[in-house]
Design a protein around this motif. Structure first.
Motif, PDB file in Angstrom:
ATOM      1  N   THR A  43     -89.967  63.603  55.640  1.00  0.00           N
ATOM      2  CA  THR A  43     -90.438  62.460  56.421  1.00  0.00           C
ATOM      3  C   THR A  43     -89.285  61.851  57.216  1.00  0.00           C
ATOM      4  OG1 THR A  43     -90.040  60.916  54.597  1.00  0.00           O
ATOM      5  CG2 THR A  43     -92.257  61.864  54.766  1.00  0.00           C
ATOM      6  N   SER A  99     -89.385  64.315  49.708  1.00  0.00           N
ATOM      7  CA  SER A  99     -90.036  64.038  48.426  1.00  0.00           C
ATOM      8  C   SER A  99     -90.449  65.377  47.820  1.00  0.00           C
ATOM      9  CB  SER A  99     -91.270  63.152  48.621  1.00  0.00           C
ATOM     10  OG  SER A  99     -90.898  61.876  49.116  1.00  0.00           O
ATOM     11  N   GLN A 105     -99.928  66.551  43.392  1.00  0.00           N
ATOM     12  CA  GLN A 105     -99.862  66.042  44.769  1.00  0.00           C
ATOM     13  C   GLN A 105    -100.204  67.127  45.800  1.00  0.00           C
ATOM     14  OE1 GLN A 105     -95.859  64.372  44.370  1.00  0.00           O
ATOM     15  NE2 GLN A 105     -96.751  62.308  44.372  1.00  0.00           N
ATOM     16  N   PHE A 124    -100.524  59.137  56.520  1.00  0.00           N
ATOM     17  CA  PHE A 124     -99.919  58.331  55.463  1.00  0.00           C
ATOM     18  C   PHE A 124    -100.905  57.362  54.802  1.00  0.00           C
ATOM     19  CE2 PHE A 124     -96.245  59.811  57.795  1.00  0.00           C
ATOM     20  CZ  PHE A 124     -95.344  60.100  56.791  1.00  0.00           C
ATOM     21  N   TYR A 129     -96.308  55.043  48.881  1.00  0.00           N
ATOM     22  CA  TYR A 129     -94.911  55.333  49.206  1.00  0.00           C
ATOM     23  C   TYR A 129     -94.125  54.047  49.355  1.00  0.00           C
ATOM     24  CZ  TYR A 129     -95.934  54.257  54.160  1.00  0.00           C
ATOM     25  OH  TYR A 129     -96.295  53.642  55.327  1.00  0.00           O
ATOM     26  N   THR A 130     -92.833  54.193  49.242  1.00  0.00           N
ATOM     27  CA  THR A 130     -91.911  53.098  49.529  1.00  0.00           C
ATOM     28  C   THR A 130     -91.053  53.546  50.699  1.00  0.00           C
ATOM     29  OG1 THR A 130     -90.279  53.964  47.969  1.00  0.00           O
ATOM     30  CG2 THR A 130     -91.824  52.315  47.122  1.00  0.00           C
ATOM     31  N   ARG A 131     -90.337  52.619  51.278  1.00  0.00           N
ATOM     32  CA  ARG A 131     -89.427  52.938  52.379  1.00  0.00           C
ATOM     33  C   ARG A 131     -88.025  53.133  51.833  1.00  0.00           C
ATOM     34  NH1 ARG A 131     -91.481  53.710  56.887  1.00  0.00           N
ATOM     35  NH2 ARG A 131     -93.432  52.700  57.365  1.00  0.00           N
ATOM     36  N   PRO A 138     -90.594  57.168  54.726  1.00  0.00           N
ATOM     37  CA  PRO A 138     -91.459  57.101  53.552  1.00  0.00           C
ATOM     38  C   PRO A 138     -90.963  58.014  52.429  1.00  0.00           C
ATOM     39  CG  PRO A 138     -92.754  57.399  55.548  1.00  0.00           C
ATOM     40  CD  PRO A 138     -91.316  57.608  55.921  1.00  0.00           C
ATOM     41  N   LEU A 139     -90.956  57.471  51.207  1.00  0.00           N
ATOM     42  CA  LEU A 139     -90.630  58.216  49.989  1.00  0.00           C
ATOM     43  C   LEU A 139     -91.891  58.191  49.128  1.00  0.00           C
ATOM     44  CD1 LEU A 139     -87.158  56.588  49.258  1.00  0.00           C
ATOM     45  CD2 LEU A 139     -87.565  58.826  50.295  1.00  0.00           C
ATOM     46  N   VAL A 140     -92.468  59.348  48.881  1.00  0.00           N
ATOM     47  CA  VAL A 140     -93.750  59.442  48.175  1.00  0.00           C
ATOM     48  C   VAL A 140     -93.627  58.944  46.746  1.00  0.00           C
ATOM     49  CG1 VAL A 140     -95.551  61.030  47.384  1.00  0.00           C
ATOM     50  CG2 VAL A 140     -94.505  61.350  49.635  1.00  0.00           C
ATOM     51  N   GLY A 141     -94.523  58.030  46.368  1.00  0.00           N
ATOM     52  CA  GLY A 141     -94.576  57.534  45.002  1.00  0.00           C
ATOM     53  C   GLY A 141     -95.023  58.634  44.056  1.00  0.00           C
ATOM     54  N   ASN A 146     -86.912  62.017  45.049  1.00  0.00           N
ATOM     55  CA  ASN A 146     -86.871  61.539  46.431  1.00  0.00           C
ATOM     56  C   ASN A 146     -85.417  61.527  46.878  1.00  0.00           C
ATOM     57  OD1 ASN A 146     -89.625  60.978  46.968  1.00  0.00           O
ATOM     58  ND2 ASN A 146     -89.478  59.088  45.794  1.00  0.00           N
TER      59      ASN A 146
END
Length: 191
Positions: A43, A99, A105, A124, A129-131, A138-141, A146
Protein backbone atom coordinates in the motif's frame (compact mmCIF):
# COMPACT_ATOMS: atom_id res chain seq x y z
CA UNK A 1 37.96 -29.57 -7.49
CA UNK A 2 35.06 -29.83 -9.94
CA UNK A 3 33.38 -33.21 -10.20
CA UNK A 4 32.61 -33.46 -13.92
CA UNK A 5 30.60 -36.66 -13.59
CA UNK A 6 28.02 -34.82 -11.48
CA UNK A 7 27.67 -32.15 -14.14
CA UNK A 8 27.08 -34.68 -16.90
CA UNK A 9 23.76 -35.66 -15.28
CA UNK A 10 22.46 -32.05 -15.18
CA UNK A 11 19.94 -31.41 -17.97
CA UNK A 12 20.83 -28.78 -20.55
CA UNK A 13 19.43 -25.29 -19.97
CA UNK A 14 19.13 -24.76 -23.74
CA UNK A 15 15.66 -24.35 -25.20
CA UNK A 16 14.05 -27.48 -26.59
CA UNK A 17 13.40 -27.88 -30.31
CA UNK A 18 10.62 -25.59 -31.52
CA UNK A 19 11.43 -22.88 -28.96
CA UNK A 20 14.17 -20.87 -30.65
CA UNK A 21 13.62 -18.00 -28.22
CA UNK A 22 13.55 -20.18 -25.09
CA UNK A 23 10.65 -20.86 -22.76
CA UNK A 24 7.20 -19.50 -23.70
CA UNK A 25 5.19 -17.24 -21.41
CA UNK A 26 2.72 -20.07 -20.74
CA UNK A 27 5.50 -22.56 -19.94
CA UNK A 28 7.19 -20.10 -17.60
CA UNK A 29 3.91 -19.19 -15.87
CA UNK A 30 3.07 -22.90 -15.37
CA UNK A 31 6.52 -23.64 -13.95
CA UNK A 32 6.44 -20.66 -11.57
CA UNK A 33 2.93 -21.57 -10.38
CA UNK A 34 4.56 -24.57 -8.69
CA UNK A 35 6.51 -22.21 -6.41
CA UNK A 36 4.41 -21.52 -3.31
CA UNK A 37 4.60 -17.88 -2.23
CA UNK A 38 3.35 -15.85 0.68
CA UNK A 39 0.78 -13.16 -0.11
CA UNK A 40 1.20 -9.53 0.91
CA UNK A 41 -0.70 -6.32 0.39
CA UNK A 42 1.50 -3.41 -0.74
CA UNK A 43 0.00 0.00 0.00
CA UNK A 44 0.94 3.63 -0.45
CA UNK A 45 -0.77 6.95 0.11
CA UNK A 46 -0.96 9.20 -2.91
CA UNK A 47 -0.36 12.76 -1.70
CA UNK A 48 -2.88 15.46 -2.65
CA UNK A 49 -2.11 17.47 -5.79
CA UNK A 50 -1.95 20.66 -3.72
CA UNK A 51 -1.88 21.53 -0.03
CA UNK A 52 -5.37 23.02 -0.21
CA UNK A 53 -6.76 20.30 -2.50
CA UNK A 54 -8.68 17.15 -1.57
CA UNK A 55 -6.93 14.48 0.47
CA UNK A 56 -4.88 12.02 -1.59
CA UNK A 57 -6.00 8.46 -2.24
CA UNK A 58 -4.82 5.18 -0.78
CA UNK A 59 -3.50 2.73 -3.37
CA UNK A 60 -3.02 -1.01 -2.82
CA UNK A 61 -2.05 -4.15 -4.69
CA UNK A 62 -1.72 -7.84 -3.91
CA UNK A 63 1.79 -9.23 -4.41
CA UNK A 64 3.50 -12.59 -4.14
CA UNK A 65 6.89 -11.46 -5.48
CA UNK A 66 8.10 -10.06 -2.15
CA UNK A 67 11.17 -11.02 -0.15
CA UNK A 68 13.66 -10.05 2.52
CA UNK A 69 16.96 -8.82 1.04
CA UNK A 70 19.15 -7.77 3.96
CA UNK A 71 19.16 -7.74 7.75
CA UNK A 72 21.68 -4.91 8.13
CA UNK A 73 20.34 -2.59 6.89
CA UNK A 74 16.82 -4.08 6.90
CA UNK A 75 15.82 -4.24 3.22
CA UNK A 76 12.93 -5.86 1.37
CA UNK A 77 12.11 -6.19 -2.33
CA UNK A 78 8.80 -6.14 -4.17
CA UNK A 79 8.29 -6.71 -7.89
CA UNK A 80 5.82 -4.32 -9.56
CA UNK A 81 4.42 -4.53 -13.07
CA UNK A 82 6.07 -1.73 -15.04
CA UNK A 83 3.65 1.16 -15.60
CA UNK A 84 1.16 -0.06 -12.97
CA UNK A 85 -0.41 2.53 -10.72
CA UNK A 86 1.77 1.40 -7.79
CA UNK A 87 4.92 1.52 -9.92
CA UNK A 88 4.09 5.03 -11.09
CA UNK A 89 3.18 6.18 -7.58
CA UNK A 90 6.43 4.87 -6.06
CA UNK A 91 8.38 6.90 -8.62
CA UNK A 92 7.06 10.01 -6.85
CA UNK A 93 6.25 8.77 -3.35
CA UNK A 94 9.21 7.17 -1.54
CA UNK A 95 7.18 5.74 1.37
CA UNK A 96 5.05 2.60 1.19
CA UNK A 97 3.90 -0.27 3.37
CA UNK A 98 3.50 -4.04 3.32
CA UNK A 99 1.01 -6.17 5.25
CA UNK A 100 1.73 -9.92 5.37
CA UNK A 101 -1.73 -11.47 5.05
CA UNK A 102 -3.10 -14.34 7.13
CA UNK A 103 -5.01 -17.31 5.76
CA UNK A 104 -8.24 -15.66 6.94
CA UNK A 105 -7.53 -12.55 4.81
CA UNK A 106 -7.99 -14.26 1.43
CA UNK A 107 -10.85 -11.86 0.63
CA UNK A 108 -8.45 -8.90 0.95
CA UNK A 109 -5.93 -10.49 -1.41
CA UNK A 110 -8.65 -11.27 -3.94
CA UNK A 111 -10.14 -7.81 -3.80
CA UNK A 112 -6.83 -6.03 -4.43
CA UNK A 113 -5.91 -8.45 -7.22
CA UNK A 114 -8.96 -7.36 -9.25
CA UNK A 115 -7.13 -5.01 -11.60
CA UNK A 116 -9.18 -1.98 -12.55
CA UNK A 117 -12.53 -3.48 -11.58
CA UNK A 118 -13.06 -1.54 -8.36
CA UNK A 119 -12.18 2.09 -7.56
CA UNK A 120 -9.36 2.57 -5.06
CA UNK A 121 -11.73 4.19 -2.55
CA UNK A 122 -13.97 1.10 -2.53
CA UNK A 123 -11.03 -1.31 -2.25
CA UNK A 124 -10.30 -0.15 1.30
CA UNK A 125 -13.97 0.02 2.33
CA UNK A 126 -14.76 -2.23 5.34
CA UNK A 127 -11.13 -3.41 5.70
CA UNK A 128 -9.78 -2.60 9.17
CA UNK A 129 -6.51 -0.69 8.95
CA UNK A 130 -4.43 1.92 10.68
CA UNK A 131 -2.18 4.52 9.10
CA UNK A 132 1.55 4.06 9.27
CA UNK A 133 3.34 6.60 11.44
CA UNK A 134 6.01 7.31 8.83
CA UNK A 135 4.38 6.51 5.48
CA UNK A 136 0.74 7.36 6.15
CA UNK A 137 0.01 4.17 4.19
CA UNK A 138 -2.72 1.74 5.25
CA UNK A 139 -1.52 -1.13 7.47
CA UNK A 140 -4.03 -4.00 7.47
CA UNK A 141 -5.40 -4.89 10.90
CA UNK A 142 -4.87 -8.50 11.95
CA UNK A 143 -2.04 -9.08 9.46
CA UNK A 144 0.85 -11.35 10.49
CA UNK A 145 3.27 -8.44 10.09
CA UNK A 146 3.18 -4.82 8.95
CA UNK A 147 6.20 -2.99 7.54
CA UNK A 148 6.71 0.63 6.55
CA UNK A 149 9.37 1.17 3.92
CA UNK A 150 11.26 3.89 2.09
CA UNK A 151 12.47 3.22 -1.46
CA UNK A 152 16.25 2.79 -1.64
CA UNK A 153 16.60 1.57 -5.21
CA UNK A 154 14.58 0.75 -8.34
CA UNK A 155 15.83 -1.80 -10.86
CA UNK A 156 14.24 -2.36 -14.29
CA UNK A 157 13.76 -6.10 -14.88
CA UNK A 158 11.92 -7.07 -18.06
CA UNK A 159 8.30 -5.98 -17.79
CA UNK A 160 8.63 -5.33 -14.03
CA UNK A 161 10.37 -2.95 -11.67
CA UNK A 162 12.13 -4.34 -8.61
CA UNK A 163 11.69 -1.88 -5.77
CA UNK A 164 14.09 -2.28 -2.85
CA UNK A 165 12.92 -0.59 0.33
CA UNK A 166 14.52 0.11 3.68
CA UNK A 167 12.23 -1.05 6.47
CA UNK A 168 11.54 1.88 8.81
CA UNK A 169 8.99 0.27 11.15
CA UNK A 170 7.86 -3.30 11.77
CA UNK A 171 4.97 -4.57 13.87
CA UNK A 172 3.32 -7.93 14.52
CA UNK A 173 -0.41 -7.21 14.94
CA UNK A 174 -1.64 -10.84 14.80
CA UNK A 175 -0.03 -13.46 17.04
CA UNK A 176 -2.25 -16.21 15.63
CA UNK A 177 -3.07 -17.75 12.29
CA UNK A 178 -1.06 -19.10 9.42
CA UNK A 179 0.12 -17.32 6.29
CA UNK A 180 -1.94 -16.97 3.14
CA UNK A 181 -0.15 -18.78 0.32
CA UNK A 182 -0.46 -18.66 -3.47
CA UNK A 183 0.16 -21.95 -5.30
CA UNK A 184 -0.89 -23.19 -8.76
CA UNK A 185 -2.97 -20.09 -9.41
CA UNK A 186 -5.01 -20.27 -6.18
CA UNK A 187 -4.86 -18.91 -2.65
CA UNK A 188 -4.14 -21.70 -0.17
CA UNK A 189 -3.63 -22.32 3.53
CA UNK A 190 -0.66 -24.16 4.97
CA UNK A 191 -1.37 -27.74 5.88
Amino acid sequence: MLNTSAHAAVPSARPSAGHAEGVTNDEFRAAMSRLAAGVVLVTAHEPPLSSDGPRGEDVGMTATAFLSVSLDPPLVLVSLREGSRMDDLLLEQPHWAVSVLTESQRHIAGRFAMKGRISDRLLFEDIPYTRGEVSGSPLVGGALANLECETEQRVAAGDHTLVIGRVLTASLPSPDGGPLMYFRGRYRQLG
